[in-house]
Design an enzyme around this catalytic site. Structure first.
Site, short mmCIF file in Angstrom:
data_model
loop_
_atom_site.label_atom_id
_atom_site.label_comp_id
_atom_site.label_asym_id
_atom_site.label_seq_id
_atom_site.Cartn_x
_atom_site.Cartn_y
_atom_site.Cartn_z
N CYS A 38 0.82 -1.20 0.00
CA CYS A 38 0.00 0.00 0.00
C CYS A 38 0.87 1.27 0.00
CB CYS A 38 -0.96 0.09 1.18
SG CYS A 38 -2.06 -1.31 1.30
N TRP B 111 -2.64 -2.84 -1.67
CA TRP B 111 -2.30 -4.26 -1.80
C TRP B 111 -3.13 -4.95 -0.73
CZ3 TRP B 111 -0.35 -8.28 1.15
CH2 TRP B 111 0.12 -9.39 0.44
N GLY C 181 -0.82 -1.26 6.40
CA GLY C 181 -0.46 -2.12 7.53
C GLY C 181 -1.59 -3.08 7.83
N GLU D 160 17.74 -17.31 -7.94
CA GLU D 160 17.29 -15.97 -8.32
C GLU D 160 16.67 -15.99 -9.71
OE1 GLU D 160 16.60 -13.44 -6.81
OE2 GLU D 160 16.68 -11.79 -8.22
N GLU E 15 7.92 -14.83 -10.67
CA GLU E 15 7.26 -13.57 -10.30
C GLU E 15 6.56 -12.89 -11.46
OE1 GLU E 15 10.76 -11.48 -8.51
OE2 GLU E 15 9.24 -10.89 -7.05
N LYS F 175 6.00 -4.36 -3.95
CA LYS F 175 7.45 -4.16 -3.86
C LYS F 175 7.95 -4.22 -2.43
CE LYS F 175 11.36 -2.92 -5.69
NZ LYS F 175 12.02 -4.03 -6.39
#
Ligand code: M6R
Length: 614
Positions: A2, A75, A102, A487, A494, A609
């Site tokens: 968010c 989010w 949060g 990775e 993703e 992110k």
């Protein structure tokens, strides 16, 4: 998770808020909304499912005037992404509007209490509970908004960054923080509020970072006040932020991710600037020198991180153990905090985080601190929570990373870990001079070698077309290349939503080889280093089962090109530095496959992110 923006001043708030939301969209993008109070004292909330651009369409022909407002990009944590659950949330009488980043953990209990008093709720969110509670206190206790916020937050368990406005007092924004970031920008007769400094920097370079438990009272025409939940004034330091605005734009690239992949040579130069002498003979990380006694006295190092940063940590373990002969453990921050770790004052904990806000990593740092460990942070975002919670550390200085899939931060983290290991090894006399000089010299060549590797881009774009319809991928590597394989697999998962797994190459035969058939692409990092012959045998094993092998090889290798389906050549490089170049083709492969599949590369589904919730 968010993004929060706020503005109060003399300008029209809406354009500033929308531009700010676009800058913060990387934090969450399932819905967006804005609340504005116009000159007639009307408070309007506009919100919709989707991205900030959907919000812009939604407000067409609506009254978006006013020079105070708050805005949010979400989010979802509680309640599915939809316009009702989007922020801002009105209070019961629609007098207040509130945005929140949060999780309010005890929201169910608070909601029950309010329901028992007759309150009804429009959304399924924890946030609406908070704004209703604030209004309830404000009305029933006949208090100011500030006092109501203070009293309400005393009842809240959880993490929050909030901003709230009140149509009865259109000259003030109240903002509060606990475990979620909040920055206040101080302009000329105006204030800005945001989850990070990126929406603020083009208006002012003067900011304050709120600390946990602090509340900012941002009043038009007044001085900024910062108080705590008990209304005690908190001294705050105004800091200067410097940011190149160009780094916040795509600069001609179709996606931030591609730009950030191509930025890596320049970013690594920035990361090393002032840390390697001009002769290329000496590396100095000042934090290592300043705290060398503490670091050298450690029984062991523990590295805590999540996701891509955890992969960088695995490389850091190799580097520190090889050059410094200090035992290193690597822990997922999310597990570390709940496994009652054996940790004490002789331990050094290294926390790695691009955002510096990852809730699990921050909690691991706090836990280790309470056990007396010395904490070293390796972060990118200056002034973020983790660097502020650590004893010392080193920034990676790669500039803002906007693409949700981390690229340049990974190579920046590995570069800092390399410099840390070399600085410490020299102080500890565990590296011989010739080896030290040779590695420092090679480290300096990394940006040029990255540029060479990036020339593979067109070839990889072609290759990607073949694999667009793959359902699975395996990535293999050994030693320093194993975390690179992890990775590469994470990047593909993703952004392309293709299932991918990374393994140490030799583990294949202990199970995963059962997956190999003609449909299975296997990416192998097979450069001419320590375990080259063994990796070659692993490739033979895959080919014997008709898997499709894409191999990263050292330039001029002929042996692997005879057996692999495709070879991508890398320049020669000491093994310990190879992750810094071998990762780039894997980033490009994931990127191009995702583009071929028509995926939203910079904002992949379900991700954000900065993971500021557990
Ligand atoms: O900001 P951090 O480095 O602490 O973030 C950790 C992970 O959330 C992050 O690396 C995530 O895995 C990325 N999306 C990877 O591309």
């Amino acid at each position: 998770m968010c993004g929060i923006v706020g503005y109060i001043g003399t300008k029209e708030a809406y354009p500033i808020l929308i531009k700010g939301l676009k800058r913060l969209e990387y934090r969450g993008y399932d819905s967006a909304g804005v609340a504005l109070i116009n000159d007639n004292g009307q408070l309007s909330v506009y919100k919709t499912k989707g991205k900030v651009s959907d919000l812009e369409t939604f407000v067409t022909r609506k009254d978006i005037s006013g020079n105070i407002g708050i805005a949010h990009t979400r989010w979802a944590t509680h309640g599915e992404p939809c316009s009702v659950n989007a922020h801002p949330h009105y209070s019961s009488s629609e007098r207040l509007a509130l945005i929140h980043n949060g999780i309010i953990e005890n929201y169910a209990l608070l909601k029950e209490k309010l329901q028992a008093k007759g309150f009804t709720f429009r959304s399924n969110t924890d946030t609406e509970v908070l704004v209703q509670l604030i209004e309830y206190i404000q009305v029933n206790h006949r208090t100011s908004l500030l006092t109501a916020v203070q009293l309400a937050l005393r009842e809240v368990i959880g993490a929050y960054a909030i901003a709230v406005i009140d149509r009865e007092d259109p000259d003030v924004i109240i903002a509060a923080r606990k475990s979620s970031p909040l920055v206040v920008g101080i302009g000329e007769g105006e204030f800005f509020l945001a989850s990070d400094a990126t929406p603020i920097v083009e208006y002012t370079d003067r900011v304050i970072y709120l600390d946990d438990g602090e509340i900012a009272v941002i009043r038009r025409g007044g001085a900024l006040r910062v108080v705590n939940l008990n209304n005690v004034e908190c001294p705050h330091e105004v800091q200067r932020v410097a940011m190149d605005l160009g780094q916040l734009e795509k600069g001609g690239y179709p996606h931030f991710m591609l730009k950030e992949i191509f930025d890596q040579p320049a970013c690594i130069t920035d990361c090393m600037r002032g840390r390697i002498n001009v002769e290329g003979t000496n590396v100095v990380l000042s934090a290592v020198i300043d705290y060398k006694e503490r670091l050298l006295a450690a029984n062991r190092f523990i590295i805590v991180a999540c996701g891509t940063s955890w992969h960088a940590a695995l490389i850091g373990k190799h580097l520190i153990e090889t050059f410094c002969r200090i035992p290193v453990e690597v822990e997922y921050a999310s597990e570390f905090r709940y496994c009652n770790p054996v940790i004490g004052s002789n331990d050094v904990v290294i926390a790695i985080s691009q955002s510096g806000e990852t809730a699990d990593t921050l909690a691991a740092v706090e836990l280790a601190k309470t056990r007396g460990a010395f904490i070293y942070g390796i972060c990118n975002v200056i002034g973020s929570s983790i660097p502020r919670a650590t004893h010392t550390g080193s920034y990676i200085h790669v500039g803002p990373e906007i693409g949700v899939a981390s690229t340049k931060a990974f190579t920046g983290q590995v570069t800092v870990l390399t410099m840390l290991a070399l600085t410490l090894a020299r102080e500890k006399h565990t590296i011989d001079k010739d080896q030290y000089l040779s590695i420092v010299g090679e480290l300096q060549k990394i940006p040029d070698k990255m540029r060479e590797v990036l020339q593979l881009n067109d070839r990889i774009a072609q290759l990607a077309k073949i694999f667009t319809y793959a359902h699975n991928f395996i990535y293999l590597g050994r030693g320093y290349s194993y975390p690179v394989a992890l990775e590469g697999a994470l990047k593909l998962k993703e952004i392309s939503y293709i299932h991918a797994e990374g393994y140490p190459a030799a583990e294949m035969k202990h199970g995963p080889i059962a997956l190999v058939d003609t449909e299975m692409p296997v990416v192998v990092i097979a450069t001419q280093n320590g375990l080259y012959e063994k990796v070659m045998s692993n490739i033979q094993e895959i080919k014997a089962r008709k898997g499709k092998v894409i191999a990263l090889v050292t330039r001029g290798d002929t042996a692997i090109s005879r057996i692999a389906d495709t070879c991508l050549e890398l320049p020669e490089m000491p093994e310990c530095l190879e992750p810094l170049i071998a990762t780039l083709p894997l980033q490009l492969l994931a990127y191009h496959i995702a583009v071929c599949k028509g995926m939203d590369v910079d904002q992949p589904r379900n991700l954000a992110k900065s993971v500021t919730v557990e």
